[in-house]
Enzyme design. Structure first.
Site, PDB file in Angstrom:
ATOM      1  N   HIS A 100       0.866  -1.118   0.086  1.00 19.46           N
ATOM      2  CA  HIS A 100       0.098   0.069  -0.023  1.00 19.46           C
ATOM      3  C   HIS A 100       0.952   1.110  -0.001  1.00 19.46           C
ATOM      4  CE1 HIS A 100       0.959  -1.245   4.029  1.00 19.46           C
ATOM      5  NE2 HIS A 100       1.404   0.114   4.302  1.00 19.46           N
ATOM      6  N   HIS A 117       5.925   5.875  -1.554  1.00 18.66           N
ATOM      7  CA  HIS A 117       6.782   4.804  -1.985  1.00 18.66           C
ATOM      8  C   HIS A 117       5.786   3.419  -1.697  1.00 18.66           C
ATOM      9  CE1 HIS A 117       8.133   4.757   2.171  1.00 18.66           C
ATOM     10  NE2 HIS A 117       7.912   3.452   2.086  1.00 18.66           N
TER      11      HIS A 117
HETATM   12  P1  2AM Z   1       6.925   1.272   4.626  1.00 22.14           P
HETATM   13  O1  2AM Z   1       6.081   0.783   3.623  1.00 22.14           O
HETATM   14  O2  2AM Z   1       8.041   2.011   4.211  1.00 22.14           O
HETATM   15  O3  2AM Z   1       7.590  -0.011   5.402  1.00 22.14           O
HETATM   16  C1  2AM Z   1       2.637  -0.060   8.199  1.00 22.14           C
HETATM   17  O4  2AM Z   1       3.817  -0.305   9.255  1.00 22.14           O
HETATM   18  C2  2AM Z   1       3.046   0.919   7.033  1.00 22.14           C
HETATM   19  O5  2AM Z   1       3.323   2.149   8.088  1.00 22.14           O
HETATM   20  C3  2AM Z   1       4.026   0.595   6.372  1.00 22.14           C
HETATM   21  O6  2AM Z   1       3.887   0.978   5.012  1.00 22.14           O
HETATM   22  C4  2AM Z   1       5.473   1.427   6.790  1.00 22.14           C
HETATM   23  O7  2AM Z   1       6.254   1.865   5.817  1.00 22.14           O
HETATM   24  C5  2AM Z   1       4.784   2.571   7.388  1.00 22.14           C
HETATM   25  N1  2AM Z   1       5.758   3.135   8.458  1.00 22.14           N
HETATM   26  C6  2AM Z   1       6.187   4.514   8.481  1.00 22.14           C
HETATM   27  N2  2AM Z   1       6.828   4.549   9.482  1.00 22.14           N
HETATM   28  C7  2AM Z   1       6.894   3.589  10.331  1.00 22.14           C
HETATM   29  C8  2AM Z   1       7.321   3.079  11.620  1.00 22.14           C
HETATM   30  N3  2AM Z   1       8.144   3.914  12.386  1.00 22.14           N
HETATM   31  N4  2AM Z   1       7.216   1.837  11.954  1.00 22.14           N
HETATM   32  C9  2AM Z   1       6.569   1.224  11.205  1.00 22.14           C
HETATM   33  N5  2AM Z   1       5.959   1.270   9.947  1.00 22.14           N
HETATM   34  C10 2AM Z   1       6.017   2.439   9.407  1.00 22.14           C
END
Ligand code: 2AM
Length: 185
Positions: free
Chosen positions: A40, A127
């Site tokens: 997502h 992204h």
């Molecule tokens: P990512 O796609 O770059 O992994 C659920 O965890 C979503 O929240 C993921 O898509 C993740 O990004 C995002 N996210 C952003 N900051 C985060 C954090 N500190 N810890 C976990 N997930 C994070």
């Protein structure tokens, strides 16, 4: 409740990303591949919130959603965080009406701050995470193949934003929608 706000992507895009993952898997690199159903575009990660805050969160998303019309994004390129030398997160970047996604994210951010949530300290880098690198094994091949991959510039319509609950399990994360609000309503 571990929570985040995101844009879900259609099945056709997930199919394309699955093909990319399959190709990159062949490098033998040590990567935890994101389950395609879990891919997502995160607008805002909130972390742990009290369940009672969900109501105001849904209300905020609904209010902001009225300020936007559906828009279009498309797959652009592959990349990684923090850099190609030490890749940790493999992603697919987005183009198209990305400035609308940015505006949406900024209004969410402002609304969340007004509700008393801690401000996000990292800049918004739209992204789709396809995998997380676990070790240095075959990373040169991984990065080279990812860079050369002929990613089709597929477009998709963004018509809603979703509040998701995230549960972390050894077998992978489970994301459950708590609210879906349509843009333009
Ligand atoms: P990512 O796609 O770059 O992994 C659920 O965890 C979503 O929240 C993921 O898509 C993740 O990004 C995002 N996210 C952003 N900051 C985060 C954090 N500190 N810890 C976990 N997930 C994070």
């Amino acid at each position: 409740m571990r929570t985040f706000i995101a844009i879900e992507i259609p099945a056709a895009i997930k199919t394309e990303l699955t093909k990319l993952q399959a190709e990159l898997r062949r490098t033998g690199a040590d990567v935890g591949w994101t389950n395609p159903n879990n891919i997502h575009l995160t607008l805002r990660f909130l972390g742990e919130i009290e369940e009672v805050r969900l109501t105001e969160l849904k209300r905020l998303c609904a209010e902001i959603a009225t300020q936007f019309q559906p828009f279009t994004l498309r797959l652009k390129d592959t990349g990684c965080f923090p850099n190609f030398k030490q890749p940790r997160v493999l992603w697919v970047g987005l183009a198209g009406e990305i400035s609308i996604a940015q505006e949406l994210q900024q209004r969410l951010e402002a609304g969340l701050t007004a509700l008393g949530f801690d401000p996000e300290d990292k800049p918004f880098k739209p992204h789709l995470t396809i995998g997380r690198v676990k070790s240095g094994k075959n990373i040169r091949q991984l990065v080279a193949k990812s860079d050369m991959y002929p990613l089709p510039e597929l477009s998709f319509a963004v018509g809603e934003i979703v509040v998701l609950k995230s549960e972390l399990h050894p077998a992978g994360a489970r994301y459950t929608p708590q609210a879906k609000v349509k843009l333009g309503d």
